[in-house]
Scaffold this active site. Structure first.
Site: not given
Ligand code: FRU
Length: 477
Positions: A24, A196
């Site tokens: 992300d 998320e």
């Molecule tokens: C989304 C996610 C988020 C988390 C991160 C962990 O892709 O699962 O919810 O903070 O990636 O790397």
């Protein structure tokens, strides 16, 4: 730059880290003339793990300069996704009355909790707050991805975060102490997976002076429209405490397979821009790239329109893309007859703008990254009114059964015209239909030599009103 960015499939104008795993986008903020891009990063390998915040800066969203890892795991756990705000008036007290940057992120250890860190040197070095976590885990398995913004209505900081099947809102006056306000979503939207990376922002409604709406964007994994990870959004009201909406159906941000965990840059007055991780958790760990894994979408400017009484989030590549244009070829008013037509332009990095006027063809479009055995089809099916991207023969697809697929979106012609704006890079195709109302983002892994470009029609003719093709330069030279 360090690596030359010439490995197989290496994106030439999409952001990717020099090496190792990325997911992300995090902490997007514009500050003192720099766009900051932090990102979920594994400093030690090409798979997810040891999550930290990688860091890069850019003056124009095109050319990025890599900086050292900004936040590394600690006693509270890994550093999961989050955001950065400009604390202009030192509400946090970290900056001795001056302005500075505060990061709000998830500490992911035994449980997920929210923590903060601050930087007094324009994001170069970060200090974790001694009082972390600022929001301890309230007994939830999923409790993460805080996005914070300053709310003018209440004169407070507002945080939206993901809590399993819903989002929660908190507020604060100083970024250190947070109070729970409300939640949204348990009974609305798509719920095929965990929620998320939420986002909340306000946009004016184009063509309706004075009307503004709040958009709550939430990612979901799995359960996205194209299978696996995806993003949905709700258009409604936010009164500083609660988000509400009259929206009935589900609205998807992007109909391709690879547009996840979007975040907007904070502090960009007059425009709102976001970027996403151009990937899908179904196969993100298996894509055939090395020594890095993961790339960002091209940054997109957002606006809101009313189309047939419905609010539609509109996404367009930021206009800075014109800096990359090497040369441009234009064609006007051509009839495309059944079959394919090879164009005298080739390339692995292209920007294409096309306007087709419906005629007798029942399908038409473009074929990009065409090689002897490979092609990616961007087509419009007139009968079904669907815009689609077919990557079943796009190149390497064998690393996951979820990769070789056709993704599609409903899209009506406007006055019998289908407008397409397409960004092609070494390992991705982003298709913006009808001026950004309908978007499909997909990765592809064709051979570098597959650079052919074709037009096609089936079952009849289509009129190509205009076609503009820009060959794009690498942003990494
Ligand atoms: C989304 C996610 C988020 C988390 C991160 C962990 O892709 O699962 O919810 O903070 O990636 O790397």
């Amino acid at each position: 730059n360090e690596t030359g960015y010439q490995e197989a499939y290496r994106p030439q104008y999409h952001f990717s880290p020099p090496k190792n795993w990325m997911n992300d986008p995090n902490g997007l903020v514009y500050y003192k003339g720099e766009y900051h891009l932090f990102y979920q990063y594994n400093p030690y390998g090409n798979q997810w793990g040891h999550m930290s915040w990688g860091h890069a800066v850019s003056k124009d969203l095109i050319r990025w300069r890599h900086l050292p890892v900004a936040l590394k795991e600690d006693d509270l756990g890994m550093i999961f996704s989050g955001s950065v705000v400009v604390d202009k008036h030192d509400t946090s007290g970290f900056f001795g009355g001056k302005s500075g940057l505060v990061a709000i992120y998830t500490s992911a250890g035994e449980s997920q909790q929210q923590s903060i860190a601050y930087s007094k040197d324009d994001g170069r070095t970060w200090h974790k707050y001694k009082g972390n976590p600022v929001i301890p885990n309230p007994g939830l398995k999923d409790f993460r991805d805080p996005k914070v913004f300053w709310d003018d209505q209440t004169g407070k900081w507002v945080m939206v975060l993901a809590a399993g099947d819903r989002v929660m809102f908190y507020s604060s006056t100083n970024l250190r102490n947070w109070s729970y306000m409300s939640q949204f979503g348990a009974d609305q939207g798509a719920h095929g997976g965990v929620w998320e990376c939420p986002e909340l922002f306000q946009l004016p409604v184009e063509g309706h002076p004075g009307e503004k709406k709040w958009v709550l964007q939430v990612d979901i994994n799995p359960g996205g429209i194209a299978g696996g990870s995806g993003g949905q959004y709700f258009v409604g009201e936010f009164d500083g405490k609660k988000f509400t909406t009259q929206q009935k159906g589900i609205k998807w941000v992007d109909f391709g397979k690879d547009f996840y965990a979007t975040q907007t840059w904070s502090n960009t007055p007059g425009r709102l821009i976001w970027v996403a991780w151009m990937n899908n958790w179904q196969y993100a760990q298996d894509i055939p790239t090395s020594p890095w894994r993961g790339a960002m979408s091209f940054p997109r400017e957002l606006s809101l329109k009313k189309v047939n009484g419905e609010y539609v989030l509109v996404q367009k590549p930021v206009q800075e893309i014109n800096k990359l244009r090497e040369d441009t070829r234009v064609w006007n008013n051509r009839i495309i007859t059944p079959g394919t037509e090879l164009l005298p332009v080739r390339g692995e990095t292209l920007e294409i703008e096309a306007e087709f006027q419906l005629d007798t063809a029942d399908e038409f479009g473009l074929i990009v990254r065409k090689g002897t055995k490979e092609k990616t089809i961007i087509g419009y099916n007139v009968g079904n009114q669907t815009l689609f991207v077919d990557r079943t023969q796009s190149g390497r697809t064998d690393f996951s059964k979820d990769f070789p697929v056709v993704t599609k979106a409903q899209m009506k012609p406007k006055n019998r015209v289908i407008q397409l704006h397409i960004l092609v890079d070494r390992s991705s195709v982003e298709v913006f239909g009808n001026h950004g109302e309908t978007v499909l983002t997909n990765q592809i892994f064709p051979d570098l030599k597959s650079q052919g470009l074709e037009l096609y029609a089936r079952g009849g003719n289509v009129k190509l009103q205009t076609l503009r093709i820009h060959r794009l330069k690498s942003a990494w030279q």
